[in-house]
Design an enzyme around this catalytic site. Structure first.
Site, PDB file in Angstrom:
ATOM      1  N   GLY A  63      -8.866  -2.381  -9.489  1.00 24.92           N
ATOM      2  CA  GLY A  63      -8.078  -1.950 -10.634  1.00 24.92           C
ATOM      3  C   GLY A  63      -8.402  -0.590 -11.206  1.00 24.92           C
ATOM      4  N   TRP A  65      -7.552   2.428 -10.140  1.00 22.65           N
ATOM      5  CA  TRP A  65      -6.365   3.282 -10.201  1.00 22.65           C
ATOM      6  C   TRP A  65      -5.369   2.753 -11.227  1.00 22.65           C
ATOM      7  CZ3 TRP A  65      -4.069   6.229  -5.506  1.00 22.65           C
ATOM      8  CH2 TRP A  65      -5.044   7.096  -4.972  1.00 22.65           C
ATOM      9  N   ASP A  82      -2.001  -6.725  -4.908  1.00 20.26           N
ATOM     10  CA  ASP A  82      -3.086  -6.884  -3.947  1.00 20.26           C
ATOM     11  C   ASP A  82      -3.069  -8.321  -3.436  1.00 20.26           C
ATOM     12  OD1 ASP A  82      -5.862  -5.011  -3.482  1.00 20.26           O
ATOM     13  OD2 ASP A  82      -5.950  -7.098  -2.800  1.00 20.26           O
ATOM     14  N   ASP A  98       0.789 -11.019  -0.548  1.00 28.98           N
ATOM     15  CA  ASP A  98       0.471 -10.543   0.797  1.00 28.98           C
ATOM     16  C   ASP A  98       1.702  -9.838   1.356  1.00 28.98           C
ATOM     17  OD1 ASP A  98      -0.256 -10.079   3.390  1.00 28.98           O
ATOM     18  OD2 ASP A  98      -0.793 -12.156   3.858  1.00 28.98           O
ATOM     19  N   ASP A 123      -4.607   3.294  -2.593  1.00 30.72           N
ATOM     20  CA  ASP A 123      -5.967   3.695  -2.259  1.00 30.72           C
ATOM     21  C   ASP A 123      -6.595   2.623  -1.357  1.00 30.72           C
ATOM     22  OD1 ASP A 123      -8.364   5.233  -2.365  1.00 30.72           O
ATOM     23  OD2 ASP A 123      -9.137   3.987  -3.996  1.00 30.72           O
ATOM     24  N   LYS A 163      -3.847   6.849   1.013  1.00 31.87           N
ATOM     25  CA  LYS A 163      -5.105   7.248   1.627  1.00 31.87           C
ATOM     26  C   LYS A 163      -5.087   7.016   3.132  1.00 31.87           C
ATOM     27  CE  LYS A 163      -8.937   4.786   0.898  1.00 31.87           C
ATOM     28  NZ  LYS A 163     -10.106   4.321   0.119  1.00 31.87           N
TER      29      LYS A 163
END
Length: 212
Positions: A63, A65, A82, A98, A123, A163
């Site tokens: 958490g 970000w 997530d 998911d 990220d 990323k």
């Protein structure tokens, strides 16, 4: 013997982590994770968040970000996704889903009320095994999945930040993304660890139709 070496290596890593200036600063300033500074640095240079209304974060746990997004855009609608459960953050919708399943995509669509996001952030990184080529492949599989999801939810003119790890496959992937944005950049934030291969792709001005 090898177990002992691994234990010593883990201990050295833990000691470096505990002395990391960004870890110490995150604790002092109240951020959940040192990764918060990466997004703060990206925002400072590229101005990707201010004024945006709907922001989707993929791979959001723990958490760090999400906290930064809420700090910079206090009135925006934030969906943080997530596959792992994440502790709540006031002002953000933290969604456990998911995205390798259609059910996960449906959860995101429902959370966004079938609207598009102005910004999609990630990220995320896979679990690693210490084998460079295998880990890189795992990262690329994840990054391509994130991009596929982003194309479904990113609005025309939007921003995409993701990323990756430096390498040939990442370079090819970045080149393929450049066709979809008016402006693209690569950035390794100052807070990234020096030995890390991570680098962030920043695409601004997304076009739903591929640019020729």
């Amino acid at each position: 013997m090898s177990k002992g070496r691994r234990t010593q290596s883990s201990q050295r890593w833990l000691q470096r982590w505990l002395k990391d200036p960004y870890v110490l600063r995150a604790r002092k300033e109240g951020w959940r994770a040192r990764s918060a500074f990466k997004l703060l640095e990206i925002e400072e240079k590229h101005k990707i968040l201010k004024g945006k209304r709907r922001i989707l974060e993929l791979g959001s746990a723990p958490g760090g970000w999400t906290e930064v997004v809420r700090h910079i855009t206090p009135t925006s609608f934030i969906v943080a996704v997530d596959r792992l459960e994440m502790d709540p953050i006031e002002g953000a919708l933290c969604l456990q889903a998911d995205l390798s399943s259609e059910e996960g995509w449906d959860k995101v669509r429902s959370a966004l009320s079938d609207q598009k996001a102005d910004v999609v952030l990630s990220d995320a990184a896979p679990n690693t095994i210490g084998h460079a080529s295998t880990d890189h492949i795992r990262m690329m599989v994840l990054v391509e999945k994130i991009w596929q999801c982003s194309q479904a939810f990113l609005d025309d003119g939007g921003v995409f930040v993701c990323k990756g790890w430096q390498g040939h496959e990442w370079s090819v992937f970045v080149k393929s993304l450049q066709k979809y944005f008016i402006k693209t950049s690569l950035m390794k934030p100052p807070s990234s660890q020096k030995e890390s291969r991570e680098v962030f792709f920043i695409g601004q001005g997304y076009h739903v139709a591929e640019r020729l």
